[in-house]
Each structure stands twice: as C-alpha cells, then as structure tokens.
Design a protein around this motif. Structure first.
Motif, PDB file in Angstrom:
ATOM      1  N   MET A  67      46.732  83.358  68.860  1.00 55.61           N
ATOM      2  CA  MET A  67      46.669  84.320  69.956  1.00 55.61           C
ATOM      3  C   MET A  67      46.307  83.600  71.250  1.00 55.61           C
ATOM      4  O   MET A  67      45.553  82.646  71.266  1.00 55.61           O
ATOM      5  CB  MET A  67      45.634  85.403  69.655  1.00 55.61           C
ATOM      6  N   LYS A  84      46.954  98.030  65.969  1.00 58.14           N
ATOM      7  CA  LYS A  84      47.756  96.795  65.942  1.00 58.14           C
ATOM      8  C   LYS A  84      48.985  96.963  66.835  1.00 58.14           C
ATOM      9  O   LYS A  84      49.384  96.034  67.541  1.00 58.14           O
ATOM     10  CB  LYS A  84      48.218  96.491  64.513  1.00 58.14           C
ATOM     11  N   LEU A  85      49.588  98.148  66.798  1.00 59.96           N
ATOM     12  CA  LEU A  85      50.761  98.403  67.660  1.00 59.96           C
ATOM     13  C   LEU A  85      50.334  98.455  69.127  1.00 59.96           C
ATOM     14  O   LEU A  85      50.972  97.859  69.994  1.00 59.96           O
ATOM     15  CB  LEU A  85      51.434  99.720  67.265  1.00 59.96           C
ATOM     16  N   THR A 103      47.829  97.077  70.631  1.00 63.19           N
ATOM     17  CA  THR A 103      47.225  95.887  71.241  1.00 63.19           C
ATOM     18  C   THR A 103      47.959  94.584  70.916  1.00 63.19           C
ATOM     19  O   THR A 103      47.550  93.533  71.396  1.00 63.19           O
ATOM     20  CB  THR A 103      45.738  95.730  70.833  1.00 63.19           C
ATOM     21  N   ASN A 104      49.020  94.652  70.127  1.00 65.60           N
ATOM     22  CA  ASN A 104      49.765  93.418  69.816  1.00 65.60           C
ATOM     23  C   ASN A 104      50.358  92.834  71.099  1.00 65.60           C
ATOM     24  O   ASN A 104      51.016  93.529  71.880  1.00 65.60           O
ATOM     25  CB  ASN A 104      50.870  93.736  68.808  1.00 65.60           C
ATOM     26  N   GLU A 105      50.126  91.537  71.299  1.00 63.49           N
ATOM     27  CA  GLU A 105      50.524  90.927  72.583  1.00 63.49           C
ATOM     28  C   GLU A 105      52.036  90.928  72.800  1.00 63.49           C
ATOM     29  O   GLU A 105      52.498  90.877  73.936  1.00 63.49           O
ATOM     30  CB  GLU A 105      49.952  89.504  72.675  1.00 63.49           C
ATOM     31  N   GLU A 106      52.795  90.984  71.726  1.00 65.41           N
ATOM     32  CA  GLU A 106      54.269  90.976  71.857  1.00 65.41           C
ATOM     33  C   GLU A 106      54.808  92.337  72.293  1.00 65.41           C
ATOM     34  O   GLU A 106      55.941  92.439  72.742  1.00 65.41           O
ATOM     35  CB  GLU A 106      54.922  90.591  70.512  1.00 65.41           C
ATOM     36  N   ARG A 107      54.015  93.386  72.123  1.00 58.82           N
ATOM     37  CA  ARG A 107      54.538  94.748  72.349  1.00 58.82           C
ATOM     38  C   ARG A 107      54.308  95.256  73.775  1.00 58.82           C
ATOM     39  O   ARG A 107      54.893  96.254  74.195  1.00 58.82           O
ATOM     40  CB  ARG A 107      53.908  95.722  71.347  1.00 58.82           C
ATOM     41  N   LEU A 115      42.367  93.638  62.891  1.00 64.07           N
ATOM     42  CA  LEU A 115      43.005  93.159  64.121  1.00 64.07           C
ATOM     43  C   LEU A 115      43.023  91.634  64.223  1.00 64.07           C
ATOM     44  O   LEU A 115      43.554  91.089  65.192  1.00 64.07           O
ATOM     45  CB  LEU A 115      42.323  93.752  65.366  1.00 64.07           C
ATOM     46  N   GLU A 166      46.149  89.737  65.232  1.00 65.99           N
ATOM     47  CA  GLU A 166      47.233  90.677  65.553  1.00 65.99           C
ATOM     48  C   GLU A 166      46.953  91.547  66.769  1.00 65.99           C
ATOM     49  O   GLU A 166      47.862  92.150  67.331  1.00 65.99           O
ATOM     50  CB  GLU A 166      47.495  91.594  64.351  1.00 65.99           C
ATOM     51  N   GLY A 167      45.685  91.654  67.127  1.00 72.01           N
ATOM     52  CA  GLY A 167      45.324  92.502  68.262  1.00 72.01           C
ATOM     53  C   GLY A 167      43.942  92.109  68.737  1.00 72.01           C
ATOM     54  O   GLY A 167      43.449  91.035  68.399  1.00 72.01           O
ATOM     55  N   TRP A 168      43.292  92.968  69.499  1.00 68.82           N
ATOM     56  CA  TRP A 168      41.983  92.609  70.053  1.00 68.82           C
ATOM     57  C   TRP A 168      41.071  93.825  70.050  1.00 68.82           C
ATOM     58  O   TRP A 168      41.485  94.924  70.423  1.00 68.82           O
ATOM     59  CB  TRP A 168      42.140  92.064  71.475  1.00 68.82           C
TER      60      TRP A 168
END
Length: 560
Positions: free
Chosen positions: A1, A266-267, A269-273, A316, A319-321
C-alpha cells in the motif's frame, strides 16, 4: 500500500460551538480557535477536522446547512475563517471540513424554491412523494424518532427527511444537484482546505421505489436503514465525486458510514477504486447497545470489543485503511464509557489512548479527550440541548409514559451533550471557555480537570498524548505494522502485537480495576527489548509474565 500523509497523521476534531469563545456571547467561535492553535501545535497533532461552521438555523447544531459557502454569524466571518486556515498552514497544520450533503436545511434556497410548486426547477433537488392511502409514502422512521416524512401543504406532497424535519434529504438521482455539490466542494478546496469528513455519506443513495421497511412488530414507523444505507448507486456517486473533484487535489476524505461492514469498507477504501481514503464505522460504539438501539443500555464485554477491532484490523490489512476513534461529537466521552472516570480516570484515559494510538490506522482525538474530560450529569432534562436527546425523551416519557429516571440514566450514559459541554481550559468561571453564559453548561468538574492544570503537569494525560503522537512520528511500525491479537478470550487484558520489518511491538492493556497477570508468548521472550511507553513508572525488561496494575498500559519494542 502507498505511503500517504493522512496515514501518518493524527487528527484532532474541533466542535466549534464548544471549543473557545472569544467574544463573550457563550458560543465558541473561529477567533477562539485561532487563539488556541499553539496549544494544538504543542500537542503534536497534524490535522484539524472542523465540525460545520457554515450558515445554519442550528436545528441540529450546524448539520442543517442553509448556505454551504457562507460562515455562520455565531462563529465569525469568512475573513476569520480565511485567517484560521492561514494561521494553521503557517504552523504546518492541515484543515479538513465537514461535507454535509445527504441533506440540507429546509431554509436553504434550493428547498425554499423546491417547495413552491411541483414544476419548480429545484423541485427534484429533494425527494418528494404523494401520500399513500391518506398516510406517508412509506413507513420509514427518522433517525431522530418519528416519521421520516413531512407533509407540505403548499404542494400537498411529502418530503423525505432521514434526520430532523428541518433537514430534507437531497436527491442524488438528480445530476444537476450532484454538480452543485461538486462545485461547492471545489469552492472550499480552491480556498486551500486539505480534505473532507463526509457526514452520513453512505445514506445518499436510496433504493428505487422507496419501499416499506419490514415491520413485524406493527409499529407506526420502522427502520428503513437497509433501503438507504449503502444503497445501490453509492459507489457510482463516490467514484464520480472523485473523478469530478477529489482527483484534482491532494485531499484526504473520511466517510461517516453507519452500517458499513468490513467487506463494504474494503470497497469504500481500496486505493484502486477511488472512493474514500477511510471510513468511520460504528460497530465498536454499538457494542453497549441492546436490541432497542443506543438508549437500550447493556454492559460492554471486552471480548466483544476485541472481536470487533480485530475483525477491522485484519479485514482491511493491505486492502484499505482504518480510522481509529473512541469518541466524537456524537458519542459519549471515552473515559466514562470504556474506562473508569472516577478513581482511575487518569490511568484509564492513558490506557485507552495507548490502545487506540498503537493500532493500525489514523487516530482521531476529540477535543477534551487529551485532558480526560468526562460525561456530565445535568440535574434535569431542561438543561440538555441536543435534538436527538430531547426528541427521545419526549417520545419515551411524555408520549409513552416511561419512567423519567430510567430515561435520564440512558441520557447520562449515551446523550450527545456529554461530548458537547464546553472545553475546560482553566479553573476560572465556566472553565475559561467564555466570559458570558455558555450555550450549554460546563461540566462542574472543570476545577479539577482543565487544560491549564494538564499542560503544567508533566505526568498528565495531555503530556502522555504528546508522547504517543511523537512515537508515531519516530516509529514507522506504529503506522505500517501488521496487527495480531493475543488471548482473544481474556475478559480483562487486551494484548496485541504489531510487526514491521525486523521489529515487533507488544501492547498489553489492563481494562479492569484489578491487578492482572499477563503471560508473555514464548516466541517473544528472551529477545532484546525496551519499553516504548507506559502509564505507570516501570523500567523492567520483558519477562515471562507481566503483572499489570489497574488500567495499566505498557508497550514493549522487541528486536527480532
């Protein structure tokens, strides 16, 4: 990340009405905040989240906005606000503002126009529906009690308000409305703010057709939350907001999202989304609520708290924060709720701070927690101000005939005014918050609990927070290390490790007022170690067991 400034930051929430009053009218204001920036800089925080200071009739303390581009007279002027931003940036502090766009005030010009006629150009900025069989369009209940619909005689239709009837919900289905919101966000970002805390942002997408909520008990109104929380278009709206606005700035976002699960987070905060950087979830602050909701008190089990935090920490990971908080302007004071605000107030406040700041995620400090401010017990319901509290009391006592003493007990424990009593600066009248009459009474314990005493005492909660914040800046493991729970079934001790590169942190926390013995896992014994921080004075290195005093917190750094 990716490494990001907001991951490494500590954020401090200011509730402006209660922070510092500069002009003696009893209401905290922006010049008052400016006068205390050095106090905050000295604490070591990086970012201030400023609760709403926009124009508002103040039905819900500023979360009902009548003009998104103007400052409320109570708080000062736009020039005052611009000076605040300048003074903050000069001290290396960032500013995030509240974004309240699930609803506006009914006094906002959009709504004033919207209610004039069914063919008004602003009609579709809000959610209007005809009645059904002489009643409301559906059976949804407002978060603040009663129906979520208000009948409007001028056009003989109902509008939706998930909160107060003075907070009509905005219609995010309308692309024109969305563009207005994006333009307003750019207005503030162009002024130089560093991001947004997004109020109930996962309420903005409602299920098509607004169906009735299941209502097995046959109550007049039912919780329609599954039809408006995390709705069908929420990800589309957040991604569009990012595309249109946020991607063009180095801004952080934290979305307030009641009812969000780990999988949803996860959806989000996912950096790709490209939706949000982190969210506020509510699972851990609902653990002491019974089946009837927040006012239905039940004791908190430490194992439940562990299960919740561990689920989010592990869920998370990579995958997220996570955002990390134990109190805010809507929640009771953390030392009263999770600690012991009587004989072990200082120890338990420091222990809870250690617990939170050693987890993975971005920690949020709510004003006053750094000096150990506590819940308040006012003498009568007449001394309370919060709309949610007053509506609940009226419904339970005046309409349903419930025992006032029992209802007051719930308010003492969970009422939002617990967090909103004015900040306790010193031992002078009203805790030094104002020279006038405060809008909400100051907690009478201000002579013993105040910032002046805390700053002057090197062993205070305040100085302990300074040390925690400093450690975060010095040790990447606190920001980036992975989390692992130890002894998940222990009802008194919460212990976990953080691991990063060649180091491990062992965090041992006694959540009880009795002495506890903690057995150190074999794989951590016999290695070079030192104490990073503890809330009791001890120098001993790590042995096979740790004898923990009441509410003791201790963090060892172990070299693998």
């Amino acid at each position: 990340m990716k490494k990001q400034w907001w991951k490494e930051s500590v954020i401090y929430q200011i509730y402006p009405r209660s922070f510092m009053d500069s002009n003696g009218d009893g209401i905290g204001d922006i010049p008052g905040i400016i006068s205390k920036l050095d106090y905050l800089k000295e604490l070591g925080i990086d970012v201030i989240w400023l609760s709403p200071v926009y124009n508002s009739p103040n039905d819900d303390n500023g979360y009902d906005i009548s003009d998104y581009r103007e400052i409320m007279d109570d708080f000062g002027t736009m020039a005052d606000w611009e000076l605040l931003l300048k003074e903050m940036h000069e001290r290396g502090l960032k500013l995030i503002m509240d974004l309240v766009v699930n609803h506006s005030s009914d006094e906002h010009n959009w709504f004033v126009e919207s209610r004039k006629s069914k063919d008004n150009p602003y009609r579709d900025y809000y959610i209007w529906r005809p009645g059904k069989d002489g009643k409301e369009p559906n059976n949804w209940e407002s978060v603040f009690s009663g129906s979520a619909w208000q009948y409007d005689e001028s056009t003989e239709e109902y509008y939706l308000h998930l909160f107060s009837k003075k907070q009509p919900d905005l219609n995010w289905e309308n692309p024109k409305l969305r563009q207005e919101v994006y333009d307003m966000m750019k207005f503030w970002l162009d002024k130089g703010i560093d991001g947004f805390r997004m109020d109930v942002i996962n309420f903005i997408s409602k299920v098509d057709g607004l169906p009735d909520a299941p209502n097995p008990e046959g109550k007049p109104y039912a919780s329609g939350s599954k039809f408006f929380m995390n709705g069908p278009k929420i990800h589309d709206y957040l991604q569009e907001m990012n595309r249109e606005v946020l991607s063009h700035y180095d801004a952080m976002t934290v979305g307030e999202m009641p009812g969000a699960s780990v999988e949803l987070a996860k959806l989000y905060t996912n950096e790709e989304r490209n939706e949000t950087n982190m969210i506020f979830q509510f699972e851990h602050v609902d653990l002491d609520s019974g089946p009837e909701g927040k006012w239905d008190l039940r004791p908190l089990k430490l194992t439940d708290l562990k299960k919740s935090f561990t689920k989010w920490q592990n869920g998370l990971e990579g995958e997220g924060w996570n955002s990390l908080y134990l109190n805010n302007h809507d929640q009771p004071r953390m030392v009263s709720r999770f600690g012991n605000d009587q004989e072990f107030r200082i120890e338990s406040a420091k222990m809870l701070a250690t617990f939170l700041h050693m987890l993975k995620g971005t920690p949020y400090i709510y004003q006053g927690e750094e000096i150990g401010m506590t819940n308040v017990r006012f003498n009568s319901i007449g001394e309370y101000q919060d709309i949610e509290t007053l509506n609940m009391y009226n419904e339970k006592v005046n309409q349903n005939g419930e025992d006032p003493a029992k209802v007051m007990e719930s308010i003492y424990v969970k009422g939002r005014d617990n967090a909103r009593t004015p900040f306790q600066w010193d031992e002078t009248d009203h805790g030094g918050f104002t020279t006038g009459t405060p809008w909400l009474k100051v907690n009478p314990n201000y002579k013993e609990i105040n910032a002046k005493l805390a700053v002057g005492d090197e062993h205070s909660i305040y100085h302990y927070y300074r040390k925690l914040i400093q450690l975060r800046k010095e040790h990447p493991i606190i920001v980036h290390g992975s989390y692992e729970i130890l002894l998940p079934e222990d009802e008194n001790v919460y212990a976990y490790t953080r691991t990063y590169e060649s180091k491990t942190l062992l965090v041992a926390l006694n959540f009880s007022k009795e002495n506890q013995i903690f057995e150190v896992p074999a794989e951590l014994q016999g290695k070079k170690n030192e104490i990073l921080i503890t809330n009791y004075s001890r120098q001993d290195s790590l042995q096979t067991t740790i004898a923990l005093k009441p509410y003791e917190a201790i963090v060892y750094q172990i070299h693998n």
